[in-house]
Design an enzyme around this catalytic site. Structure first.
Site, mmCIF file in Angstrom:
data_model
loop_
_atom_site.group_PDB
_atom_site.id
_atom_site.type_symbol
_atom_site.label_atom_id
_atom_site.label_comp_id
_atom_site.label_asym_id
_atom_site.label_seq_id
_atom_site.Cartn_x
_atom_site.Cartn_y
_atom_site.Cartn_z
ATOM 1 N N ASP A 87 0.867 -1.167 0.000
ATOM 2 C CA ASP A 87 0.000 0.000 0.000
ATOM 3 C C ASP A 87 0.912 1.227 0.000
ATOM 4 O OD1 ASP A 87 -2.132 -1.712 0.288
ATOM 5 O OD2 ASP A 87 -2.939 -0.744 2.085
ATOM 6 N N HIS A 143 4.743 -7.631 -0.451
ATOM 7 C CA HIS A 143 4.340 -8.834 -1.181
ATOM 8 C C HIS A 143 4.984 -8.847 -2.569
ATOM 9 C CE1 HIS A 143 0.885 -9.933 1.574
ATOM 10 N NE2 HIS A 143 1.203 -8.717 1.992
ATOM 11 N N SER A 244 8.254 2.363 5.231
ATOM 12 C CA SER A 244 9.148 3.300 4.628
ATOM 13 C C SER A 244 8.916 3.350 3.119
ATOM 14 C CB SER A 244 10.575 2.972 4.985
ATOM 15 O OG SER A 244 11.439 3.775 4.275
#
Length: 278
Positions: A87, A143, A244
């Site tokens: 995200d 991911h 980060s």
């Protein structure tokens, strides 16, 4: 962000203190107040998480790395699709030109310096890259954007600069100077590098095959070619324990970026299409 005030921050000390604060589990009332304060300041919530009660988490770090609820982030199934590994929001994307990529408009930096290897940088000469920034309220597990076999990993010790978007045009070479973990994969589309960049208050980076990655002086290169470690698209491969940024690299003429997803500054969800293979 005022750069003159920012440079006065004792970054290492602040990150060390945050490391301890994020791992407080007892007394529970203190742990819960820390989580409540963090949620209030950053806007973090459990909408996407498997555990909806924020106070059920053992610590702030446990809350920060909260797992997804089933179906919260569907993975685009198309074989030709490259999906977002996180995200976040796109800071920059484009071609790798003369061994450099853009950190921000008009501010290039060296791919070899970022990857910690001129040899690895050669794989992506003329290729393409995208930089994805994770805000404090985002889902912070990482991911696979496509199927891949892990070839090698390199830990690059470095600074603890904030990588907040307003600073990217103010501190040259911020990504190549920060602490980072560089992962090299073989994919159906050629080699891919996935770089996990640490930042201010990022107390550690970990991967599913290694755990927390620490500086071991002269032992920071790991060869996995004989281990046959395959990860399908969408598989969890790591996490930030606060922080980060993730930077992706692909070889020349392999993919075309989905500009609509990357141009408008909106939040991109893990599993959403960010590129198509050519």
């Amino acid at each position: 962000m005022n750069i003159h005030l920012y440079v006065l921050i004792p970054r290492r000390l602040m990150s060390a203190l945050m490391h301890r604060l994020a791992r407080i589990e007892k007394p529970r009332w203190l742990k819960n107040r820390i989580i409540a304060a963090y949620s209030r300041i950053t806007g973090a919530n459990t909408d996407f998480a498997a555990e909806k009660n924020p106070y059920a988490y053992r610590s702030l770090n446990d809350y920060f790395t909260r797992a997804l609820a089933d179906g919260a982030r569907p993975i685009a199934p198309e074989n030709s699709a490259i999906t977002s590994p996180v995200d976040g929001r796109c800071a920059t994307y484009g071609t790798v030109d003369t061994g450099t990529i853009l950190q921000a408009k008009g501010l290039p930096y060296s791919v070899a310096a970022l990857l910690g290897s001129a040899e690895w940088a050669e794989y992506f000469a003329g290729g393409s890259s995208a930089t994805l920034y994770l805000a404090p309220d985002d889902y912070h597990r990482i991911h696979m954007p496509c199927d891949g076999q892990l070839l090698a990993m390199r830990f690059c010790p470095g600074d603890k600069h904030s990588v907040a978007l307003p600073l990217l045009d103010k501190i040259p070479g911020i990504f190549a100077g920060n602490e980072r973990v560089v992962c090299l994969f073989e994919t159906p589309f050629g080699k891919m590098a996935l770089v996990m960049v640490g930042a201010l208050n990022v107390s550690s980076i970990e991967t599913v095959w290694h755990g927390v990655v620490l500086d071991r002086d002269n032992y920071n290169d790991y060869d996995y070619r004989a281990d046959n470690l395959h990860y399908p698209k969408g598989a969890e491969i790591g996490r930030f324990n606060l922080g980060s940024t993730v930077i992706l690299f692909f070889e020349n003429s392999v993919i075309g970026w989905e500009r609509a997803a990357l141009n408008d500054g909106r939040k991109i969800h893990m599993g959403e299409i960010i590129a198509e293979t050519l």
